[in-house]
Write a protein that holds these residues in place. Structure first.
Motif, PDB file in Angstrom:
ATOM      1  N   LEU A 413       0.831  -1.208   0.000  1.00 34.62           N
ATOM      2  CA  LEU A 413       0.000   0.000   0.000  1.00 34.62           C
ATOM      3  C   LEU A 413       0.865   1.257   0.000  1.00 34.62           C
ATOM      4  N   ASN A 414       1.956   1.223   0.763  1.00 37.12           N
ATOM      5  CA  ASN A 414       2.836   2.383   0.844  1.00 37.12           C
ATOM      6  C   ASN A 414       3.590   2.633  -0.458  1.00 37.12           C
ATOM      7  N   ALA A 415       3.851   1.586  -1.221  1.00 37.70           N
ATOM      8  CA  ALA A 415       4.543   1.766  -2.503  1.00 37.70           C
ATOM      9  C   ALA A 415       3.730   2.653  -3.438  1.00 37.70           C
ATOM     10  N   TRP A 416       2.432   2.424  -3.488  1.00 32.30           N
ATOM     11  CA  TRP A 416       1.595   3.228  -4.378  1.00 32.30           C
ATOM     12  C   TRP A 416       1.443   4.651  -3.871  1.00 32.30           C
ATOM     13  N   THR A 417       1.407   4.840  -2.556  1.00 33.59           N
ATOM     14  CA  THR A 417       1.364   6.222  -2.049  1.00 33.59           C
ATOM     15  C   THR A 417       2.655   6.955  -2.416  1.00 33.59           C
ATOM     16  N   MET A 418       3.796   6.246  -2.420  1.00 33.78           N
ATOM     17  CA  MET A 418       5.063   6.870  -2.788  1.00 33.78           C
ATOM     18  C   MET A 418       5.077   7.297  -4.247  1.00 33.78           C
ATOM     19  N   VAL A 419       4.518   6.478  -5.106  1.00 36.60           N
ATOM     20  CA  VAL A 419       4.437   6.838  -6.530  1.00 36.60           C
ATOM     21  C   VAL A 419       3.660   8.139  -6.691  1.00 36.60           C
ATOM     22  N   ILE A 420       2.518   8.218  -6.033  1.00 36.39           N
ATOM     23  CA  ILE A 420       1.645   9.387  -6.184  1.00 36.39           C
ATOM     24  C   ILE A 420       2.303  10.650  -5.628  1.00 36.39           C
ATOM     25  N   TYR A 421       2.834  10.572  -4.398  1.00 33.87           N
ATOM     26  CA  TYR A 421       3.371  11.819  -3.843  1.00 33.87           C
ATOM     27  C   TYR A 421       4.712  12.197  -4.462  1.00 33.87           C
ATOM     28  N   SER A 422       5.462  11.248  -5.010  1.00 30.99           N
ATOM     29  CA  SER A 422       6.706  11.611  -5.701  1.00 30.99           C
ATOM     30  C   SER A 422       6.396  12.466  -6.925  1.00 30.99           C
ATOM     31  N   ILE A 423       5.339  12.084  -7.648  1.00 31.21           N
ATOM     32  CA  ILE A 423       4.894  12.887  -8.792  1.00 31.21           C
ATOM     33  C   ILE A 423       4.464  14.272  -8.326  1.00 31.21           C
ATOM     34  N   LEU A 424       3.699  14.323  -7.237  1.00 31.89           N
ATOM     35  CA  LEU A 424       3.191  15.599  -6.737  1.00 31.89           C
ATOM     36  C   LEU A 424       4.313  16.512  -6.242  1.00 31.89           C
ATOM     37  N   ILE A 425       5.283  15.953  -5.518  1.00 36.90           N
ATOM     38  CA  ILE A 425       6.375  16.768  -4.972  1.00 36.90           C
ATOM     39  C   ILE A 425       7.239  17.328  -6.105  1.00 36.90           C
ATOM     40  N   LEU A 426       7.533  16.489  -7.110  1.00 31.96           N
ATOM     41  CA  LEU A 426       8.323  16.956  -8.243  1.00 31.96           C
ATOM     42  C   LEU A 426       7.600  18.101  -8.960  1.00 31.96           C
ATOM     43  N   TRP A 427       6.305  17.950  -9.132  1.00 34.92           N
ATOM     44  CA  TRP A 427       5.490  18.996  -9.768  1.00 34.92           C
ATOM     45  C   TRP A 427       5.460  20.263  -8.916  1.00 34.92           C
ATOM     46  N   LEU A 428       5.306  20.094  -7.597  1.00 34.01           N
ATOM     47  CA  LEU A 428       5.267  21.241  -6.685  1.00 34.01           C
ATOM     48  C   LEU A 428       6.561  22.045  -6.755  1.00 34.01           C
ATOM     49  N   ASN A 429       7.700  21.352  -6.688  1.00 36.19           N
ATOM     50  CA  ASN A 429       8.991  22.045  -6.651  1.00 36.19           C
ATOM     51  C   ASN A 429       9.372  22.687  -7.983  1.00 36.19           C
ATOM     52  N   THR A 430       8.843  22.140  -9.077  1.00 29.68           N
ATOM     53  CA  THR A 430       9.190  22.699 -10.388  1.00 29.68           C
ATOM     54  C   THR A 430       8.200  23.755 -10.857  1.00 29.68           C
ATOM     55  N   THR A 431       7.122  23.955 -10.131  1.00 27.52           N
ATOM     56  CA  THR A 431       6.131  24.964 -10.533  1.00 27.52           C
ATOM     57  C   THR A 431       5.925  26.061  -9.496  1.00 27.52           C
ATOM     58  N   SER A 432       6.192  25.772  -8.217  1.00 26.71           N
ATOM     59  CA  SER A 432       5.916  26.754  -7.166  1.00 26.71           C
ATOM     60  C   SER A 432       7.142  27.537  -6.714  1.00 26.71           C
ATOM     61  N   LEU A 433       8.325  26.976  -6.896  1.00 23.70           N
ATOM     62  CA  LEU A 433       9.539  27.627  -6.417  1.00 23.70           C
ATOM     63  C   LEU A 433      10.182  28.492  -7.499  1.00 23.70           C
ATOM     64  N   HIS A 434      10.930  29.475  -7.066  1.00 22.40           N
ATOM     65  CA  HIS A 434      11.681  30.322  -7.984  1.00 22.40           C
ATOM     66  C   HIS A 434      12.604  29.450  -8.839  1.00 22.40           C
ATOM     67  N   SER A 435      12.808  29.833 -10.079  1.00 24.13           N
ATOM     68  CA  SER A 435      13.582  29.016 -11.018  1.00 24.13           C
ATOM     69  C   SER A 435      14.978  28.677 -10.494  1.00 24.13           C
ATOM     70  N   LYS A 436      15.574  29.569  -9.695  1.00 25.99           N
ATOM     71  CA  LYS A 436      16.924  29.323  -9.174  1.00 25.99           C
ATOM     72  C   LYS A 436      16.933  28.427  -7.937  1.00 25.99           C
ATOM     73  N   LEU A 437      15.747  28.083  -7.450  1.00 23.74           N
ATOM     74  CA  LEU A 437      15.635  27.229  -6.268  1.00 23.74           C
ATOM     75  C   LEU A 437      15.048  25.858  -6.600  1.00 23.74           C
ATOM     76  N   ARG A 438      14.721  25.632  -7.848  1.00 19.60           N
ATOM     77  CA  ARG A 438      14.098  24.374  -8.270  1.00 19.60           C
ATOM     78  C   ARG A 438      15.135  23.253  -8.390  1.00 19.60           C
ATOM     79  N   PRO A 439      14.687  21.999  -8.402  1.00 21.77           N
ATOM     80  CA  PRO A 439      15.622  20.880  -8.581  1.00 21.77           C
ATOM     81  C   PRO A 439      16.294  20.928  -9.950  1.00 21.77           C
ATOM     82  N   THR A 440      17.536  20.506  -9.999  1.00 22.46           N
ATOM     83  CA  THR A 440      18.282  20.467 -11.260  1.00 22.46           C
ATOM     84  C   THR A 440      17.764  19.322 -12.137  1.00 22.46           C
ATOM     85  N   LYS A 441      18.198  19.311 -13.393  1.00 22.59           N
ATOM     86  CA  LYS A 441      17.723  18.294 -14.337  1.00 22.59           C
ATOM     87  C   LYS A 441      18.077  16.893 -13.868  1.00 22.59           C
TER      88      LYS A 441
END
Length: 468
Positions: A413-441
């Motif tokens: 059950l936890n594996a599927w929750t990890m899939v979902i929130y990993s997608i959400l966190i990556l999206w959050l950090n690449t859309t909500s944070l300043h471009s110079k603070l976002r994760p690198t490629k």
């Protein structure tokens, strides 16, 4: 999606980080969450059954979770609020509802505390493991309720048990290590086992996926790192307040929503310092100690009971392992091995309940943000903490008492929750944070590969389970 009227981020100043020694702490909780099941039970269990050729998966699993946890930390460092609040800003009430459901369902199974009570009673040589499990849950609830500051209670207990427990089990592991075993371990880290590469015939995808998930904290527990670094005062989380005991603690003003800072050369320099120290803290404590513990205990299982697990069910393989340790050293060391592992599992259960309680409390507060007051969050936490304990006791009362099976249910059950929130966190950090603070490629690439990996094994697990 229903929008939420969350307070906008307030402009503030990013202060310089303290020394590394004063920053150390959150990863002890994270490591303790992972040590309980992945390091102590699942990887040694799989190694005892299939050899060291699968140990590469342990390193891969904890490495994937290291990068997930760092991205979780990134958002809180920059904003001073948890990822739950950040995602709720973008997606509304569906976020707190999802995280409440996806935290309760995978973590309502008392497999960890049952595993601990089974090993403890075997080490002591007396007691009923189910009754000891009940007492342990009640004691855990009391410790969390009476500790003045919740975060401080978790951090101090994990530090004590890890500082004393880990050296003992590592000492036993390498005392009994042989040249042949160490050689097989080295090949296993490259994926080479006896008669197979990477994945042996007969290994169930659910068991392997469960071990991968619990190579670190696993499931939504990783998201608790966002709250831990906020309470420790990392980055913009400084002065956010902490959950304190209703009985013994002093009230603190707790802020749900965060702050931001002007992005300029000075603030970027300061952020870089925070980011490097955060990577160092998680890399040294969570990743390095986690890898060393997992491969050492797996080597111990290989040296003692590899090929001898036939007829053993659940965590009985650990008891058999302790028996052989006792024969090769002293019966006292064999018994002490079981007692130490049992206590470490109890500490894991304590941190699990502390972490899930905080996740549930904060998401409940976000869901009811219009009615939120600072002094309500501790009330939410302790009410939900004891509700979780009651739910676990109900599961025990209904007769679900095989710890390893409960652990595997939780892991899938936890594996599927990890899939979902990993997608959400990556999206959050690449859309909500300043471009110079976002994760690198390259960091985005690692998270993407992690999502693909967990999805593939999640689908294989579903196929093996329902496709027969």
């Amino acid at each position: 999606m229903e929008e939420m009227n969350l307070t906008p981020l307030k402009r503030s100043v990013l202060v310089d980080p303290p020394s590394f020694g004063r920053m150390v702490g959150p990863s002890f909780i994270l490591l303790g969450l992972g040590l309980g099941i992945g390091e102590l039970i699942l990887w040694p269990y799989l190694t005892a059954s299939y050899g060291l050729g699968i140990i590469w998966g342990a390193v891969a699993g904890i490495t994937m979770q290291l990068f997930i946890n760092l991205e979780i930390s990134r958002y809180t460092l920059v904003t001073g609020e948890s990822v739950f609040v950040g995602l709720s800003r973008k997606l509304g009430k569906v976020i707190p509802i999802w995280f409440i459901v996806s935290t309760i369902l995978p973590w309502m199974w008392p497999g960890i505390v049952l595993s601990g009570s089974r090993l403890l009673t075997a080490g002591l040589g007396w007691g009923r493991s189910d009754l000891v499990g009940v007492v342990a849950l009640l004691l855990i609830g009391a410790i969390l309720s009476l500790g003045p500051v919740l975060y401080g209670t978790q951090e101090k207990l994990e530090k004590v048990l890890l500082i004393f427990g880990v050296p003992f089990v590592l000492g036993v592991s390498w005392w009994l290590a042989t040249k042949t075993g160490v050689t097989d371990l080295a090949f296993g880290l490259m994926g080479k086992g006896k008669g197979y590469w990477f994945f042996p015939v007969g290994l169930q995808a659910s068991a392997f996926l469960g071990a991968i998930v619990f190579s670190g904290a696993g499931g939504n527990l990783n998201l608790g790192q966002s709250q831990n670094i906020k309470e420790k005062g990392y980055g913009m989380g400084h002065g956010s307040g902490r959950i304190t005991s209703l009985l013994t603690g002093s009230k603190e003003e707790i802020g749900l929503t965060g702050k931001d800072f002007e992005v300029n050369s000075r603030s970027l320099t300061i952020f870089t310092k925070w980011w490097k120290l955060t990577n160092l803290e998680q890399g040294l404590i969570f990743w390095t100690m986690g890898v060393i513990t997992m491969i050492s205990l797996s080597l111990l299982a290989y040296e003692t009971i590899y090929g001898k697990t036939g007829g053993l069910s659940g965590v009985d393989f650990v008891i058999a392992e302790a028996g052989i340790i006792g024969q090769q050293t002293s019966w006292l060391i064999g018994r002490a091995f079981l007692i130490v592992l049992g206590l470490m599992l109890f500490a894991t259960q304590l941190s699990v309940l502390g972490t899930t309680g905080k996740i549930l409390a904060e998401n409940w507060a976000v869901l009811n943000y219009n009615k939120f007051e600072s002094d309500k969050l501790p009330k939410y936490f302790y009410g939900l903490l004891w509700s979780q304990i009651g739910l676990m006791l109900a599961v025990l009362a209904l007769g679900f008492k095989e710890p390893l099976q409960l652990v595997l249910v939780s892991a899938v059950l936890n594996a599927w929750t990890m899939v979902i929130y990993s997608i959400l966190i990556l999206w959050l950090n690449t859309t909500s944070l300043h471009s110079k603070l976002r994760p690198t490629k390259w960091r985005r690439g690692v998270i993407t590969l992690t999502i693909v990996f967990l999805t593939v094994f999640g689908l294989l697990t579903l196929k093996q389970t329902f496709g027969r």
